[in-house]
Design an enzyme around this catalytic site. Structure first.
Site, PDB file in Angstrom:
ATOM      1  N   ASP A 152      -4.678  -0.435  -1.126  1.00 58.13           N
ATOM      2  CA  ASP A 152      -4.067   0.155  -2.325  1.00 58.13           C
ATOM      3  C   ASP A 152      -5.188   0.544  -3.267  1.00 58.13           C
ATOM      4  O   ASP A 152      -6.044  -0.279  -3.597  1.00 58.13           O
ATOM      5  CB  ASP A 152      -3.138  -0.848  -3.017  1.00 58.13           C
ATOM      6  CG  ASP A 152      -1.839  -1.046  -2.236  1.00 58.13           C
ATOM      7  OD1 ASP A 152      -1.555  -0.218  -1.350  1.00 58.13           O
ATOM      8  OD2 ASP A 152      -1.132  -2.019  -2.519  1.00 58.13           O
ATOM      9  N   ASP A 197      10.343   2.218   1.767  1.00 56.74           N
ATOM     10  CA  ASP A 197      10.502   0.882   1.213  1.00 56.74           C
ATOM     11  C   ASP A 197      11.957   0.494   1.406  1.00 56.74           C
ATOM     12  O   ASP A 197      12.861   1.226   1.002  1.00 56.74           O
ATOM     13  CB  ASP A 197      10.134   0.874  -0.276  1.00 56.74           C
ATOM     14  CG  ASP A 197       8.652   1.163  -0.479  1.00 56.74           C
ATOM     15  OD1 ASP A 197       7.851   0.755   0.377  1.00 56.74           O
ATOM     16  OD2 ASP A 197       8.293   1.806  -1.484  1.00 56.74           O
TER      17      ASP A 197
END
Lengths: 208, 258
Positions: free
Chosen positions: B11, B130
């Site tokens: 990330d 997600d």
């Protein structure tokens, strides 16, 4: 100096990045005369056979590749570039560059666990010695990303194989042409070795 | 035989490495380029960079990270986060990424998958999703719903239906991230991953919850995943790429040994 054929088929800059890392000089070109006169050519590409052939013909690059091949200079085809050096492709029933007699076939599996495209790292088994494959170990794996595979008419043109549902040719070659279905520029040290070998290859099948 | 892949997820926020925990808070843990090179040398199979930069002013920093990685890391890597158009995708591919990851933008505009697939080929387009476990309902018959914006927004879209749609539209791979498992390090969502892998013919990458080698084993066998995403496990030095692969190899899972 290696000329990398640019015909807007995928991310060809990654091949040049790998060559830069190895300290090998290269230039990316879409100019057919430059390819015709080149000392060495890399023919990369990802995408579809039909649109790739259209882009090559529009720029006269298909004929330039045939001329370069006839001159005997070392040529390395990668992925789509390893498929469309054959006579034709099942993908859209496309007539291809035809440096090597054969056809590009689509994977067809009844087992749903065998995903298409074949994406990921797989072992490549050497079937014939070749200066371009020098240093390749039996455990070496290479990165593949494809739904079609090259099948030369003459089985003697198969230099290395891979298993995925079937045994398919991973490396094919004829005289001054070598074509790899995997991505050497994305296959870590094992892949970089192939590019290093190409930089030093004189275009004959005998060891120098 | 194809190897199961271990993919490290990085990330990136404002050009720095961050690791999210349950998507709520993040903290920087290092330089993404250096970390990518270290994992490459350790034998990681692939990398994913998610840009979690909040401000669009700082987006170009990511492109610098991508080209620096591409100059020294010779395995495939994908980039996601904030890619809304084919042009956004084209920029990260030109900077040296092998694939693009689309998530929220694809939910809002499914044609983005089709357009990117036509422009770059299906092998280039990774649909990331997600997923939240929900009670079975008419809207979400699989018991799994797509959420966006890092889990904050419910969409009412059934996760399995979305996966099949993504495949039809031209995605070449799926990343299935369980919001419930993400950041817990308590194991991947095996049931979700298996359902996804059985629902599509494209490779499925399991994401969220990998806390030890055994979790990877479970999701790559019982979970039928083609690849497993790892983050904390490596970033915090809990284990190494070599240890993970040695464990999987000993358990009979085909992995690339380097």
């Amino acid at each position: 100096m290696i000329h990398i054929v640019d015909y807007k088929a995928g991310n060809i800059t990654s091949v040049q990045r790998a060559l830069n890392f190895l300290g090998v000089e290269s230039v990316i070109t879409a100019d057919s005369d430059s390819i015709r006169r080149a000392e060495k050519v890399i023919f990369p590409g990802v995408g579809q056979a039909a649109s790739a052939m259209k882009a090559l013909r529009e720029r006269g690059l298909d004929q330039a590749l045939r001329d370069a091949f006839a001159r005997g200079i070392p040529i390395l085809g990668i992925c789509l570039g390893a498929q469309i050096v054959l006579t034709r492709s099942e993908e859209g029933g496309t007539d291809c560059v035809d440096l090597l007699p054969g056809e590009c076939k689509r994977f067809a599996f009844s087992d749903p666990a065998l995903k298409i495209p074949h994406i990921g790292w797989n072992r490549v088994r050497l079937v014939r010695d070749h200066p371009m494959l020098r240093g390749m170990g039996p455990e070496d794996e290479f990165y593949f990303d494809h739904s079609y595979y090259p099948l030369p008419e003459d089985p003697a043109r198969i230099l290395a194989e891979c298993e995925y549902g079937i045994t398919f040719p991973a490396v094919i070659g004829s005289a001054n042409l070598i074509a790899v279905q995997f991505h050497p520029e994305k296959s870590g040290p094992a892949g970089l070795r192939i590019l290093t070998n190409f930089a030093g290859w004189n275009g004959t099948e005998k060891a120098e | 035989m194809l190897s199961k892949r271990i993919i490290a997820c990085l990330d990136v926020r404002d050009g720095k490495l961050a690791k999210s925990v349950k998507f709520v808070d993040t903290h920087d843990i290092g330089d993404p380029v250096e970390t990518a090179r270290r994992y490459y040398e350790a034998g990681i199979d692939e990398l994913v960079f998610y840009d979690i930069t909040a401000s669009s002013d700082h987006r170009d920093i990511l492109l610098d990270v991508v080209s620096a990685v591409a100059a020294q890391v010779f395995i495939p890597f994908s980039v996601g986060g904030g890619l809304r158009t084919v042009e956004d995708c084209s920029k990260v591919l030109l900077a040296g990424a092998e694939k693009v990851n689309v998530n929220t933008a694809a939910v809002q505009n499914p044609q983005l998958i089709a357009e990117a697939s036509r422009a770059f080929g299906a092998q280039c387009v990774v649909l990331s999703m997600d997923v939240l476990a929900v009670p079975h309902s008419v809207a979400a018959p699989s018991g799994y719903e797509i959420v966006t914006h890092g889990g904050r927004n419910r969409t009412g879209i059934d996760a399995l239906a979305w996966a099949r749609r993504g495949e039809e539209l031209g995605a070449g791979e799926l990343v299935v991230n369980s919001i419930d498992a993400d950041g817990t390090q308590e194991g991947y969502e095996i049931n979700l991953t298996r359902k996804m892998a059985e629902a599509v013919r494209i490779p499925v990458i399991a994401s969220g919850g990998g806390g030890k080698a055994e979790h990877l084993y479970q999701v790559l066998t019982a979970g039928k995943a083609d690849a497993a995403l790892v983050a904390s496990l490596l970033h915090y030095g809990i284990t190494t790429v070599a240890e993970l692969k040695k464990y999987l190899d000993q358990k009979g899972v085909k992995v690339r040994m380097t």
